[in-house]
Design an enzyme around this catalytic site. Structure first.
Site, PDB file in Angstrom:
ATOM      1  NE  ARG A  11     -14.181 -13.070 -29.574  1.00  0.00           N
ATOM      2  CZ  ARG A  11     -13.964 -11.903 -30.185  1.00  0.00           C
ATOM      3  NH1 ARG A  11     -14.579 -11.663 -31.352  1.00  0.00           N
ATOM      4  NH2 ARG A  11     -13.162 -11.003 -29.662  1.00  0.00           N
ATOM      5  CE  LYS A  34     -15.921 -11.846 -26.557  1.00  0.00           C
ATOM      6  NZ  LYS A  34     -14.946 -11.877 -25.432  1.00  0.00           N
ATOM      7  CG  HIS A  86     -10.796 -19.352 -27.280  1.00  0.00           C
ATOM      8  ND1 HIS A  86     -11.597 -18.417 -27.906  1.00  0.00           N
ATOM      9  CD2 HIS A  86      -9.945 -18.648 -26.489  1.00  0.00           C
ATOM     10  CE1 HIS A  86     -11.266 -17.211 -27.499  1.00  0.00           C
ATOM     11  NE2 HIS A  86     -10.257 -17.321 -26.648  1.00  0.00           N
ATOM     12  NE  ARG A 128     -10.399 -15.232 -30.622  1.00  0.00           N
ATOM     13  CZ  ARG A 128     -10.711 -14.174 -31.382  1.00  0.00           C
ATOM     14  NH1 ARG A 128     -11.020 -14.361 -32.646  1.00  0.00           N
ATOM     15  NH2 ARG A 128     -10.698 -12.954 -30.882  1.00  0.00           N
ATOM     16  CG  HIS A 141      -8.238  -9.144 -29.629  1.00  0.00           C
ATOM     17  ND1 HIS A 141      -6.990  -9.740 -29.667  1.00  0.00           N
ATOM     18  CD2 HIS A 141      -9.105 -10.125 -29.249  1.00  0.00           C
ATOM     19  CE1 HIS A 141      -7.097 -11.009 -29.314  1.00  0.00           C
ATOM     20  NE2 HIS A 141      -8.366 -11.259 -29.061  1.00  0.00           N
ATOM     21  CE1 TYR A 182      -3.464 -15.963 -28.952  1.00  0.00           C
ATOM     22  CE2 TYR A 182      -4.178 -13.715 -29.361  1.00  0.00           C
ATOM     23  CZ  TYR A 182      -4.461 -15.020 -29.022  1.00  0.00           C
ATOM     24  OH  TYR A 182      -5.755 -15.389 -28.745  1.00  0.00           O
TER      25      TYR A 182
END
Length: 373
Positions: free
Chosen positions: A225, A249, A319, A322, A345, A354
């Site tokens: 990110r 995150k 993004h 990404r 994730h 994806y």
């Protein structure tokens, strides 16, 4: 409140004192206990203030009077005001999180939001570059450097100067034209610094171009990110194993590999680019802005967009790179679980989108090429 200290200040002075205290305590819980990012805390607190303001307008003078009917009324009002399905889903999630916390804290006698349904967010397939387009974007800083060497303009303001608009932070404002902004999105030649050009690296190269090159290579080569890339420190790069240590995150740390092109870009940046831009405020930051501080995500987004525009590519964001990295990994045969780990994730469902991108590409190729499509 601690939420304010983390940059999550949200105006809630109009609420009754008891509700203000609940908002403050909830922000403290999100930031201190659940370790949510400042952006997440701000978003949740903003939603909560909106909810409680709606509750007060409906006659709820006390938190104990909050019920499911008020929550549904609040979401219905948001919908009539034009809120997107994704926004409604997030606001419902914020209400459920607050309700569960308030019940555990003894502020609510029941978890009133537990049965609250939220609209299923419509997920558009991410826009991705083709492999050849991504390669052209990675090559854009070198192309720009060659162009500068071929046609130097000693009397011209530096790329991103304030000649056509004011600057903020390390980059120009959005109102500046692409020509004034330049592909690098930098502002080292701004009038505030009183110079027409920035420093050169020991090899005579533009350090901003070396920085831009490593930024692009890292974003596409690792799929990190933009906040993660800008948050990297020099010590986070393991040159021997060719991996970067990324803080994602929720404070989750992961190691992400990068390839030979990114290694070359890193070597050039650390050896010849970063020393030219580094100053007292650089600290340990890997990527630096024009004035020597840590590169901020807003400037990084302008850099990516500027090079994509210069290369004649579709509108591209960090993004989007990404998305492109993940899609190309899967199309190249990478395991879905491995891609999940690389992207950081927490849920495999976030990575599975994806696979849809790859299927759509396959379907498009089939329709174009098969005689009986």
């Amino acid at each position: 409140m601690s939420g304010e200290r983390r940059g999550t200040r949200v105006a809630h002075e109009a609420l009754p004192p008891q509700l203000r205290e609940a908002v403050d305590a909830f922000a403290d819980h999100l930031a201190g206990v659940r370790n949510r990012s400042a952006h997440t805390v701000r978003a949740y607190v903003t939603d909560l203030v909106s909810l409680l303001d709606h509750a007060v307008r409906m006659g709820c003078a006390d938190l104990s009077e909050l019920d499911l009917a008020v929550l549904r009324s609040w979401l219905a009002k948001q919908r009539t005001m034009g809120a997107a399905r994704t926004s409604l889903a997030r606001r419902a999630a914020a209400a459920r999180t607050f309700s569960a916390w308030a019940h555990r804290a003894g502020l609510l006698t029941a978890d009133v939001a537990a049965p609250l349904a939220s609209p299923r967010a419509h997920r558009d397939l991410p826009t991705v570059l083709r492999a050849d387009q991504a390669a052209a974007l990675m090559d854009a800083p070198r192309v720009r450097a060659a162009g500068q060497a071929a046609a130097p303009r000693a009397d011209a303001p530096h790329v991103g100067s304030t000649a056509e608009g004011p600057t903020t932070g390390d980059g120009p404002t959005a109102s500046a034209s692409p020509a004034a902004r330049g592909a690098s999105g930098d502002s080292r030649g701004g009038a505030a610094e009183g110079t027409a050009s920035g420093p050169e690296s020991p090899g005579g190269e533009d350090p901003a171009l070396l920085r831009d090159r490593v930024l692009l290579e890292l974003l596409y080569g690792t799929g990190v990110r933009i906040s993660e890339a800008c948050g990297l420190d020099v010590a986070d790069v393991d040159h021997a194993r060719r991996v970067v240590r990324v803080l994602g995150k929720g404070g989750r740390e992961r190691a992400v590999p990068y390839g030979v092109p990114a290694q070359r870009a890193l070597d050039a940046w650390l050896g010849r680019g970063r020393p030219a831009l580094a100053g007292p405020g650089s600290g340990a930051a890997l990527l630096l802005g024009a004035r020597g501080g840590r590169l901020n995500p807003t400037t990084a987004r302008r850099i990516v967009a500027g090079y994509a525009e210069a290369a004649g590519l579709p509108r591209t964001t960090p993004h989007g790179l990404r998305h492109s990295a993940a899609t190309h990994l899967l199309e190249g045969g990478a395991d879905l679980r491995a891609v999940q780990e690389l992207l950081g994730h927490s849920s495999l469902a976030s990575t599975q989108i994806y696979t849809h991108v790859s299927v759509e590409r396959l379907r498009a190729a089939y329709r174009q090429a098969h005689p009986r499509a």
